[in-house]
Each structure stands twice: as structure tokens, then as C-alpha cells.
Motif scaffolding. Structure first.
Motif, PDB file in Angstrom:
ATOM      1  N   ALA A 189       0.864  -1.299   0.071  1.00  0.00           N
ATOM      2  CA  ALA A 189       0.014  -0.010  -0.066  1.00  0.00           C
ATOM      3  C   ALA A 189       0.764   1.124   0.013  1.00  0.00           C
ATOM      4  O   ALA A 189       0.372   2.213  -0.497  1.00  0.00           O
ATOM      5  CB  ALA A 189      -0.810  -0.135   1.180  1.00  0.00           C
ATOM      6  N   GLU A 190       1.989   1.164   0.805  1.00  0.00           N
ATOM      7  CA  GLU A 190       2.939   2.370   0.775  1.00  0.00           C
ATOM      8  C   GLU A 190       3.732   2.616  -0.600  1.00  0.00           C
ATOM      9  O   GLU A 190       3.622   3.511  -1.137  1.00  0.00           O
ATOM     10  CB  GLU A 190       3.688   2.414   2.058  1.00  0.00           C
ATOM     11  N   VAL A 191       4.471   1.485  -1.061  1.00  0.00           N
ATOM     12  CA  VAL A 191       5.108   1.491  -2.139  1.00  0.00           C
ATOM     13  C   VAL A 191       4.485   1.432  -3.338  1.00  0.00           C
ATOM     14  O   VAL A 191       4.924   1.879  -4.787  1.00  0.00           O
ATOM     15  CB  VAL A 191       6.440   0.419  -2.035  1.00  0.00           C
ATOM     16  N   GLY A 192       3.243   0.993  -3.675  1.00  0.00           N
ATOM     17  CA  GLY A 192       2.653   0.725  -4.888  1.00  0.00           C
ATOM     18  C   GLY A 192       3.265  -0.123  -5.864  1.00  0.00           C
ATOM     19  O   GLY A 192       2.936   0.123  -7.028  1.00  0.00           O
ATOM     20  N   ASP A 193       3.754  -0.945  -5.356  1.00  0.00           N
ATOM     21  CA  ASP A 193       4.436  -1.930  -6.604  1.00  0.00           C
ATOM     22  C   ASP A 193       4.805  -3.187  -5.771  1.00  0.00           C
ATOM     23  O   ASP A 193       5.579  -3.387  -4.715  1.00  0.00           O
ATOM     24  CB  ASP A 193       5.883  -1.114  -6.914  1.00  0.00           C
ATOM     25  N   ALA A 194       4.184  -4.272  -6.334  1.00  0.00           N
ATOM     26  CA  ALA A 194       4.120  -5.608  -5.799  1.00  0.00           C
ATOM     27  C   ALA A 194       5.543  -6.040  -5.573  1.00  0.00           C
ATOM     28  O   ALA A 194       5.910  -6.888  -4.702  1.00  0.00           O
ATOM     29  CB  ALA A 194       3.186  -6.678  -6.429  1.00  0.00           C
ATOM     30  N   ALA A 195       6.293  -5.879  -6.640  1.00  0.00           N
ATOM     31  CA  ALA A 195       7.669  -6.604  -6.811  1.00  0.00           C
ATOM     32  C   ALA A 195       8.371  -5.934  -5.622  1.00  0.00           C
ATOM     33  O   ALA A 195       9.330  -6.720  -5.140  1.00  0.00           O
ATOM     34  CB  ALA A 195       8.423  -6.205  -8.296  1.00  0.00           C
ATOM     35  N   VAL A 196       8.391  -4.587  -5.671  1.00  0.00           N
ATOM     36  CA  VAL A 196       9.333  -3.980  -4.472  1.00  0.00           C
ATOM     37  C   VAL A 196       8.767  -4.458  -3.225  1.00  0.00           C
ATOM     38  O   VAL A 196       9.534  -4.548  -2.236  1.00  0.00           O
ATOM     39  CB  VAL A 196       9.114  -2.514  -4.693  1.00  0.00           C
ATOM     40  N   ALA A 197       7.572  -4.312  -3.007  1.00  0.00           N
ATOM     41  CA  ALA A 197       6.902  -4.981  -1.677  1.00  0.00           C
ATOM     42  C   ALA A 197       7.663  -6.196  -1.494  1.00  0.00           C
ATOM     43  O   ALA A 197       7.844  -6.653  -0.230  1.00  0.00           O
ATOM     44  CB  ALA A 197       5.513  -4.992  -1.771  1.00  0.00           C
TER      45      ALA A 197
END
Lengths: 191, 191
Positions: free
Chosen positions: B130-138
Motif C-alpha cells: 500500500a505504501e510503495v504501490g509496487d508488488a515486486a518492490v513490496a
DNA sequence: GTCTATACATGGATAGAC
DNA sequence: GTCTATCCATGTATAGAC
């Protein structure tokens, strides 16, 4: 004098399998003997004690470790990418020994297991750092690798999912990190 | 009716301590009783079986988990930074329960332990994504966190080193990754 | 080199006194 | 609510037959 080790290797395989599937606690001499298809006495002829079994795993991984590093070095994808990809357990002999070692190292009864792991990680770190040229990024890569091993060892079912697109995404994100850190004024060391 | 739980809690503390310091195998009823300063019988009054002890840890972490998520949410540094930083064990009650759970989950005898871990990780993933808005980065952030937990649990001595500058470096690198992925055309969601 | 039999210690859990 | 005593199963390891 060279092939007679098969029974010994079979016992070691059985030991690793039980440690990895059911935990260190389940890896009793009895269970290992049954899994290996020998009697307890037969097992104890090859490995005089529990500790000998652990030492056997350590010896194995010490031998296999060099091959693995060689594989990473010679990968066309580069060290980082192949390192990340091979951090999801695929059941190779190296994976099996490595995961067994992480389990055995947790008890603290086998200091050698812990030290061996530390030695291996240090070797990997040096390898990755040499390619990315940035200690912080290298540390992130090592941590991601540890995380992948941890997850695929703990949730074997999830390992399948991680093998596919999700793993590519992770490799991609790490690639972005490497490039971002290389800086705009510096051409990529890849290839 | 509210303070009488202290003996119970003491037993649970002892259980976690032994699991984390000496492994699941060392956490026998006898050893836990000694560590907690009670007799085996006294221990078994509070926890009728080994499984009850594990359930106790699960209950604890379920309760503490909400507080931890709240702490991450309210951190001025943002979820990702505080999440990474708190992934190095500092001996908080939550850390102790979490690491104990990872150990207990490895045996496979306690499916609930494994499921609880999976649930917690899923919650963390949602929070980070939710914070980074990017599944791969999460996913990378989660893996780094897992790696940090794994390392500080396996090499307690190395945890000190990781608490200092090295940890800042990792947080910095992850920050770079988040920004690199956010893209040049998109302003940062931080603050 | 592999087996059976066995010794000995430890672990989990119950019963019942206090 | 906490203790001691005890039962039974299991685990590691040894001895010695085959």
C-alpha cells in the motif's frame, strides 16, 4: 574404494530429507535408518553418532559450494540474477544440504554448522559485491536470497509460486536497484 | 483475576527463550520448567501439553501483531523504513514470539505455527504494498525483512553489527529502489 | 558391512499430595 | 496453584552375532 560410499550417501540423503521435511527433532537415528532402508546398527556403522551425520552434511556442502560458486560465475545472466534465482529451493543436492544446515545451525549444539553457514554467506557476499560494486546493494541481494531460502524452506508450497513470474519480478526489481545505484553517469557493468 | 497470569506468562517467556537460544529440541518441559523456576507439574498445570505452549506463543503474537502494525503505520519514517529497521531482532516481546514461531513452524508438527506466520507475512505485505504501490518492490522488502530476521536469529552476534551503519545502508538502498520504481514522472508518496 | 538385542538416559504426561 | 512421584514411550549408543 570409490563406489562403496553409496550406502553412506544414502544415509546422508535420508538425514537431510527428514531434517528438511520434518525438522531436526524428527531426524532421530531410528527415523533416518528407516528412511535410508538400513537398520539402526547399520547406520551407526557409517556414522558413529548424530554429530557425525551433521559433519557429513558439512563436508558435502563444503564440496558442493565450490561448484555452486562456479555455476554463478559462469552464468550468462550474471552473478546477481542467477544467485537470486537459485535461492528458491529446487531440490538440488546443494539446496538440500544448505537448508538442512540452516536447520541444524539453529540448535546451537553444532557450532560447526553455524560457522559453515557464515563462511558460505561471506563467500557469496564477496562474489556479489564484486559484481555490483556496492556493499549496501550486495547486502540487500544477500538478504533477499536468505529470505527466499527461508520462505521456500518454510512454505514448500509457496516455492512453486515463487518460481514463476513473482521471481522474475524480484530479479527485475533488484536489477533496477543495481542500475539506480550505479548512477546515471556510469555505464552498467553487466555484460 | 487479571494479574494471576504472571506465572503463566513467565513460563511462556521461558519457553520462547529456550526455543530461540537453544532450538526447539532443547525446549523440553523439564528445561522450560527449570528456566521458568517452576516444577514440571507446575508448568503442566498452566499448559497441559507441549502443543498448549505453542498455542500460547501463537496467541501472544496474534495479540502483539496488531500493536506492531500500528507502530509501523504511525512511524514518521514510513512503513518501509521502520519495517526494515525492526526486522533486526532487538529482543522485544514481539521479536521473541516471532522468532520462536519461525522455529516451531519448521518441524511441521504445529501447522498452526506455519499458518500464523503466513497470515502475519500477508498482513505485512499488504501494508508495504500500500505504501510503495509496487508488488515486486513490496516483495523485495518482505524478503529483506525475512533475511534480516533469519540472520539476527541465527547469528545473534551479527545482529549488533547490523543495527548500526549497515542497517542504515540497507534502508537507504531500499529507499533508492522505491524511488527508482516510482519513476521520474511520479512524485514520491512519502509524507 | 549390516543386523539384533539391549543398556541407559531423557522426554511427555498422569496421579495425587500439599 | 504448585509440588513430588511415577509410568510409559522414545532416543542415543554399545555389544556382539552373522
Amino acid at each position: 574404494m570409490t563406489q562403496k560410499t553409496s550406502a553412506r550417501e544414502g544415509v546422508l540423503d535420508a538425514f537431510e530429507r527428514i531434517v528438511n521435511d520434518r525438522g531436526e527433532r524428527a531426524a532421530t537415528l531410528d527415523a533416518v535408518a528407516v528412511e535410508a532402508g538400513v537398520s539402526k546398527g547399520g547406520l551407526l556403522y557409517h556414522f558413529g553418532s548424530k554429530k557425525d551425520l551433521v559433519d557429513g552434511v558439512i563436508d558435502r556442502i563444503t564440496a558442493a559450494g565450490s561448484d555452486y560458486v562456479e555455476l554463478l560465475r559462469s552464468s550468462p545472466e550474471g552473478v546477481v540474477g542467477s544467485f537470486i534465482r537459485t535461492s528458491v529451493t529446487t531440490g538440488t543436492p546443494f539446496d538440500n544440504s544448505y537448508i538442512a544446515l540452516t536447520r541444524l545451525a539453529q540448535s546451537g549444539i553444532y557450532p560447526d554448522a553455524r560457522e559453515t553457514l557464515a563462511r558460505i554467506e561471506a563467500e557469496w557476499f564477496a562474489l556479489v559485491e564484486a559484481e555490483v560494486g556496492d556493499a549496501a546493494v550486495a547486502r540487500v541481494v544477500l538478504l533477499v536470497s536468505d529470505g527466499l531460502y527461508y520462505n521456500s524452506a518454510l512454505f514448500p508450497s509457496a516455492a512453486d509460486a515463487a518460481t514463476g513470474a513473482a521471481l522474475d519480478d524480484v530479479v527485475g526489481a533488484i536489477g533496477d536497484l543495481v542500475r539506480a545505484r550505479s548512477g546515471p553517469g556510469r555505464s552498467t557493468p553487466v555484460d
